[in-house]
Design a protein around this motif. Structure first.
Motif, PDB file in Angstrom:
ATOM      1  N   GLY A  53     -14.570  -3.312  11.868  1.00  0.00           N
ATOM      2  CA  GLY A  53     -13.438  -2.711  12.268  1.00  0.00           C
ATOM      3  C   GLY A  53     -12.780  -3.561  13.288  1.00  0.00           C
ATOM      4  N   TYR A  54     -11.038  -3.243  13.114  1.00  0.00           N
ATOM      5  CA  TYR A  54     -10.650  -4.531  13.872  1.00  0.00           C
ATOM      6  C   TYR A  54      -8.989  -3.935  13.246  1.00  0.00           C
ATOM      7  CZ  TYR A  54      -8.349  -8.548  16.375  1.00  0.00           C
ATOM      8  OH  TYR A  54      -7.787  -9.645  17.313  1.00  0.00           O
ATOM      9  N   ILE A  55      -8.633  -3.441  13.979  1.00  0.00           N
ATOM     10  CA  ILE A  55      -7.002  -3.329  13.795  1.00  0.00           C
ATOM     11  C   ILE A  55      -6.281  -4.010  14.566  1.00  0.00           C
ATOM     12  CG2 ILE A  55      -5.157  -1.326  13.987  1.00  0.00           C
ATOM     13  CD1 ILE A  55      -7.260   0.857  14.542  1.00  0.00           C
TER      14      ILE A  55
ATOM     15  N   ARG B 159      -5.872   6.320   8.029  1.00  0.00           N
ATOM     16  CA  ARG B 159      -6.329   5.855   8.566  1.00  0.00           C
ATOM     17  C   ARG B 159      -6.752   5.642   9.925  1.00  0.00           C
ATOM     18  NH1 ARG B 159      -0.263   2.929   7.752  1.00  0.00           N
ATOM     19  NH2 ARG B 159       0.023   2.614   5.006  1.00  0.00           N
ATOM     20  N   PHE B 160      -7.423   4.813  10.624  1.00  0.00           N
ATOM     21  CA  PHE B 160      -8.368   4.647  11.636  1.00  0.00           C
ATOM     22  C   PHE B 160      -7.008   4.796  12.812  1.00  0.00           C
ATOM     23  CE2 PHE B 160     -11.480   2.815   9.874  1.00  0.00           C
ATOM     24  CZ  PHE B 160     -12.981   3.230  10.229  1.00  0.00           C
TER      25      PHE B 160
ATOM     26  N   SER C  12       0.063  -3.681  10.079  1.00  0.00           N
ATOM     27  CA  SER C  12      -1.927  -4.218   9.558  1.00  0.00           C
ATOM     28  C   SER C  12      -2.155  -2.631  10.319  1.00  0.00           C
ATOM     29  CB  SER C  12      -1.641  -5.249  11.052  1.00  0.00           C
ATOM     30  OG  SER C  12      -1.340  -6.052  10.493  1.00  0.00           O
ATOM     31  N   HIS C  13      -3.387  -2.170   8.973  1.00  0.00           N
ATOM     32  CA  HIS C  13      -4.095  -1.213   9.421  1.00  0.00           C
ATOM     33  C   HIS C  13      -5.306  -1.067   9.179  1.00  0.00           C
ATOM     34  CE1 HIS C  13      -1.968  -0.338   5.428  1.00  0.00           C
ATOM     35  NE2 HIS C  13      -2.977   0.143   5.141  1.00  0.00           N
ATOM     36  N   GLU C  14      -6.216  -0.335   9.502  1.00  0.00           N
ATOM     37  CA  GLU C  14      -7.406  -0.113   8.570  1.00  0.00           C
ATOM     38  C   GLU C  14      -7.360   1.490   8.421  1.00  0.00           C
ATOM     39  OE1 GLU C  14     -11.097  -1.467  11.193  1.00  0.00           O
ATOM     40  OE2 GLU C  14     -10.984  -3.578   9.914  1.00  0.00           O
ATOM     41  N   THR C  15      -8.426   1.699   7.283  1.00  0.00           N
ATOM     42  CA  THR C  15      -8.710   3.099   6.482  1.00  0.00           C
ATOM     43  C   THR C  15      -9.755   3.101   6.093  1.00  0.00           C
ATOM     44  OG1 THR C  15      -6.589   2.156   5.396  1.00  0.00           O
ATOM     45  CG2 THR C  15      -7.613   4.431   4.655  1.00  0.00           C
TER      46      THR C  15
END
Lengths: 126, 126, 126, 126
Positions: free
Chosen positions: B16-18, B75-76, B31-34
């Motif tokens: 986990g890293y945005i 999306r986080f 830039s995103h994490e889902t």
């Protein structure tokens, strides 16, 4: 060593997204998503795909056949019956087979000047 | 073929890293994490996310609902309650659902001139 | 929902390769490999990493501790005791913990003008 | 902690595709696909790979040996006996070992100006 019976009959891919744009370069380099379906066994596999969305009822089933001892790298981009897969929209897929298969999910994203790839073995159960 | 009961109730994503930076291009390309949450079943799923960090107590739970036969690509970056997810900081997540779901984790990193992608099915158990 | 006991005690990552070159941009963007170790449980986890190579005996164990309810994103680049991890050389890793953990493996490759990423949940067993 | 017996004996990778083109930069950066085979155990592993295609019979077995406590990152590009792996063509692979091993699949795609990577732990069973 005898060839073992390989795979499972129920698979799911939670990720799904086909960008509508790509950097050109023909079919090989257009943005696309694929499910790779390996049928290593001795009998034809009949496979049903169902697509799930955020805000509408599921689509499908999409029906494909994977011959015995063959692999099918199926592009979601190419699905048309019963309906095409919308671009730029989140989806997930469930894959059910009457024979054991192995499923892997890959996306090639060519929206920008150099392509990007992701891939993962799918979630499976019996 | 009847639709099977698909998924598990406990999932974890260790990565986990945005990144705080991106190359622009709007929401699709920031830039995103889902986490993609697929609920293929017939009942609404109530999902709790907890985030773990290197040097502080966990954050959460973040509560989301995934309707029956729907997918939610969460999306986080968009999480805000009880607190936003910090950028440029390592984290992990645990996802617990009261109905079986399937979870996949994806990052789009657009810090440089061409985006990069990673994705993996999450770790699961019952 | 009560927090469940999450993870397993034995993990393996067959892929491993740290490019010696990168495009610059500081620590965040140098080429690196990471194992993300999530300890969602109530007790400190003592973790042993062993590295395997193509043509020499294994290195390690490398010993790290992951505090209760914390995550540790450990860069192979930073390992030094008992010996540093060689660059430009194939390796694999085995991770054994005395408490259940969840492990994910990620590489950032910045040898070229835009970075590339790969990631997968590791192989696990008890 | 004693070193545990790690891995399984049957593995499958549904994805497989070697682009015929690359951006140059020598062996490290040419487009390639790899199976990483970790044998963490005390005995030599004898491994058979079989390749499956869309429209022809399987190729193989390709036979490799992984020494005890060693890893082998095997490039599909380098396979030649009984026949080379065709470029620009979909395939899948099945890996069977007489000792427990751990398998991960990686592609480096350097067709465009910046390379792309994908990787996933393979599907496994006993």
């Amino acid at each position: 060593m005898e060839s073992p019976r390989i795979g499972r009959t129920v698979w799911a891919v939670a990720e799904g997204y086909i960008p509508s744009q790509g950097s050109g370069g023909g079919r090989a380099l257009e943005s696309h998503e694929t499910v790779c379906l390996l049928n290593a066994g001795p009998r034809e596999a009949h496979v049903d795909l169902t697509l799930f969305f955020a805000d509408r009822d599921p689509a499908g089933p999409y029906r494909v056949t994977v011959a015995a001892q063959r692999t099918l790298h199926l592009r979601f981009n190419d699905l048309g019956d019963p309906e095409p897969v919308p671009r730029d929209r989140d989806y997930s897929s469930v894959i059910v087979s009457d024979e054991p298969i192995v499923v892997q999910h890959t996306r090639l994203d060519s929206r920008q000047s150099a392509l990007a790839l992701l891939s993962t073995v799918a979630y499976s159960q019996d």
